[in-house]
Design a protein around this motif. Sequence first.
Motif, mmCIF file in Angstrom:
data_model
loop_
_atom_site.group_PDB
_atom_site.id
_atom_site.type_symbol
_atom_site.label_atom_id
_atom_site.label_comp_id
_atom_site.label_asym_id
_atom_site.label_seq_id
_atom_site.Cartn_x
_atom_site.Cartn_y
_atom_site.Cartn_z
ATOM 1 N N CYS A 103 39.881 39.584 40.788
ATOM 2 C CA CYS A 103 41.238 39.488 41.314
ATOM 3 C C CYS A 103 42.104 38.967 40.187
ATOM 4 O O CYS A 103 41.710 38.043 39.485
ATOM 5 C CB CYS A 103 41.309 38.470 42.458
ATOM 6 N N LYS A 104 43.284 39.577 40.045
ATOM 7 C CA LYS A 104 44.124 39.135 38.943
ATOM 8 C C LYS A 104 45.552 38.953 39.435
ATOM 9 O O LYS A 104 46.091 39.809 40.133
ATOM 10 C CB LYS A 104 44.073 40.185 37.831
ATOM 11 N N MET A 105 46.162 37.834 39.040
ATOM 12 C CA MET A 105 47.574 37.601 39.351
ATOM 13 C C MET A 105 48.372 38.157 38.189
ATOM 14 O O MET A 105 48.029 37.911 37.043
ATOM 15 C CB MET A 105 47.807 36.100 39.531
ATOM 16 N N ILE A 149 30.780 32.444 40.157
ATOM 17 C CA ILE A 149 32.237 32.498 40.241
ATOM 18 C C ILE A 149 32.812 32.042 38.909
ATOM 19 O O ILE A 149 32.488 30.965 38.428
ATOM 20 C CB ILE A 149 32.752 31.599 41.381
ATOM 21 N N THR A 150 33.682 32.870 38.321
ATOM 22 C CA THR A 150 34.343 32.509 37.054
ATOM 23 C C THR A 150 35.834 32.524 37.294
ATOM 24 O O THR A 150 36.388 33.526 37.729
ATOM 25 C CB THR A 150 34.028 33.558 35.968
ATOM 26 N N VAL A 151 36.494 31.392 36.993
ATOM 27 C CA VAL A 151 37.940 31.328 37.189
ATOM 28 C C VAL A 151 38.587 31.171 35.825
ATOM 29 O O VAL A 151 38.204 30.314 35.042
ATOM 30 C CB VAL A 151 38.305 30.135 38.092
ATOM 31 N N SER A 185 42.994 35.060 36.426
ATOM 32 C CA SER A 185 42.038 35.989 37.023
ATOM 33 C C SER A 185 40.814 35.244 37.497
ATOM 34 O O SER A 185 40.474 34.179 36.984
ATOM 35 C CB SER A 185 41.643 37.068 36.013
ATOM 36 N N ALA A 186 40.149 35.842 38.486
ATOM 37 C CA ALA A 186 38.941 35.233 39.020
ATOM 38 C C ALA A 186 37.919 36.327 39.239
ATOM 39 O O ALA A 186 38.266 37.437 39.654
ATOM 40 C CB ALA A 186 39.238 34.538 40.342
ATOM 41 N N HIS A 228 37.391 38.296 50.387
ATOM 42 C CA HIS A 228 38.769 37.883 50.124
ATOM 43 C C HIS A 228 38.794 36.985 48.908
ATOM 44 O O HIS A 228 37.963 36.090 48.784
ATOM 45 C CB HIS A 228 39.330 37.067 51.292
ATOM 46 N N CYS A 229 39.775 37.204 48.028
ATOM 47 C CA CYS A 229 39.993 36.220 46.974
ATOM 48 C C CYS A 229 41.304 35.530 47.300
ATOM 49 O O CYS A 229 42.236 36.171 47.774
ATOM 50 C CB CYS A 229 40.057 36.880 45.602
#
Lengths: 297, 444
Positions: free
Chosen positions: A175-177, A208-210, A214-215, A231-232
């Motif tokens: 997931c990327k903002m 899980i990599t934050v 992005s995650a 869901h992210c």
Amino acid sequence: MIYSADRNCGSNTDAIGSGQLSSNEHQERPPHRSKYLHLSKDLMRKFLYFIHKCQCHVCFYSGDNKIENVELLNPVNLSLECIWTGNQNKQPNITGYWRKGGVEIQDSRVPVDPENQQYTLKRVFNIVSEEHLGNYTCVFENEAELDFILAVPQIGERREKPIVSYVGDFVVLTCKMEDNKPVPRTWNWFKNNGTDKEQLFEAQRYDITVNGRSAKLKVKDVSEADSGVYHCAAVYNISTSTSKMHLKVITIWEPLKPFLSILVEVVILVTAILIYERSHSKKKEAEGTNACFFSLF
Amino acid sequence: MAAVGEERLGGGRRASRVTNLPEGGWGWMVVASCFLATICIRAVTRCISMFFVEFQMYFERDYSTTAWIHSMIDCTTMLCAPLGSFLGNRLSCRVTVFLGGLLSSAGLVLSSFASSLEFLYASLGILTGLGYALSYTTSIAMVGKYFNERKALAFGIALSGSGIGTFLLAPAVQLLIEHYSWRGALLILGGFVSNLCVCGALMRPEVTLTDDYNEAIPIEPLVSSQPLSRDQSFFFKAKEEFGFLWIPRFLVLSVSFVFLAFGCSVPVVYLVPYALSVGVEHQHAAFLMSIFGVSGIVGNITFGWITDRTCLKRHRLLSYIVTISMEGLCCVFLPLLHSFQLLVLFSVLYGYFDGAYVALIPVLTSDTVGSTHLASALGVVYFLHAIPYLVSPPIGGKSYSIIVVLHKFFLKSEFPKGVVLCKVDMFERYIIYPLIKNIPEALP
């Protein structure tokens, strides 16, 4: 278009265009009206433009959009102001009020007097938590209205199609903002379990990599039970913004079926062509022509 | 359609032969099979780049490392082309294409089980590339063995497979990736590429008296009375097989191809970035590439038909030079094009002449060396294409830095390629053509 006009406050300024509001200073400062967008004449007759003061940042909205999106990260005192230029009948008295989520807010009705041929409606809202976010509307009774949608920054890229993976393999969900939106405080991952969401934590099968904007969730040794909706969630101070994706787990047999059928077709065609050629040349030999015939290979 | 030709064998001995090319009949099946082979080879190579996003997400590597796969496949296909033609001469063309099909589909199937990007380099880049190399030159050479009068049209139709194939395969591959993810899609593509074996089966060895002559009198030339030792006979056979390399016209043609390959790959790479920099939107820029592809297909087929007309047949070399010059001119004008409509016009023209040039390569090679040595000659020609394809995009970047010093305000990267192609164009026109005209023709 949203942009920040006054940057003297010095608190955490991130990308422009994000409607970022700082809650560090609660002092009111006079709005800095240096940048008005010039609107064309045909819009002047009935347009609504909005000035929304964001503490020490003053953000201007302009245009004749009926809906304005406001992105908020932190709890803030938000002042929303609607200005209407009126129309041909110059009424002396107009009532204005505010609605939240379609329901009129208590004690928000005020008479609005025109000054310099403009009707102004302004109110300060205390946005603290998630229930204060939503759809706010300023209404000039029977004349005009405008919506503000207060929300956290939404995750832009959404993958509509399901992500496919194979039993025993691993899969990476990302997931990327977007770059022009502010960095979330943290990210969380959830999986749908029946009707509710179960949070996933770093475990034997989950990685899980934050990484700021992005995650990534890496699910190892996938099995068919891992199929479902994930869901992210990008967590901000005021609320969380989520995006969902569908994971589909299939066995190797699914692609193997078309593959084997193509192979069968190839084998059939090759043998048919070679048999045809052999019979064709045998016929030629039988007819006794002088054509030269070479072995097939 | 029989033609009598004189052929200089190694050692100065002469022999006359009667060539009797079918010009149709089974020849059209061979064209169809070469068309299918071109789809399986060139179109699939181009569609591999659609997997890169998936590879980047899965293997967590950046774009340039994954994009290397495509360069490796292309490079191996071209570099090993002489090996393909060598095997095609030793074994028959049919066996070579069959083997190529087996190797390339094995490569694709293996890569569907890949666990690292390096594994993909080996299975896709080397194994599949090698399979493609075996099939590509041999299948094109087979078309040359069946056609003489209408070879430009035949080659044009056969080679249009890459454009049409890309057009058809791109959405199909996208659909496969969505439904089966990259592993399943690679597996199914491997199945599709095994259709190269069908192409191999269709390539019936042609029945000509030339072969009969070659088979009946193995190594010794007609006139000699001394028995030749094994080494000498090997030497003579090698000299006969590779004698075409020393035909002066072929040498000049190869040099021209090398320069051409240097210039040609650059515009295709830079067209979309240039369009974006001029202000064209993303969808329109992608549309430019589709237009380029489609007009390439049109150029392949129609230019082949045009150069087959009797009036133009003698002037085939001239039509080749006209094609190249037009391509060069288009590129020279590219920095001056600033609107979408003009870029569309550029795409149409450039694509047309690019397609025409691709179809003319085997035609000219066949004209220069004859159909017996076509396979080996094509191997050499495509080998010469490989290195410029690899090297020219970075060189395009380097000449950019030189040019920027001279023209400070031309800060666009497409300018050097305009210069490169202009150089190629001038070189062709003013140097190569007079050279070729003066060299006595090896074949009538």
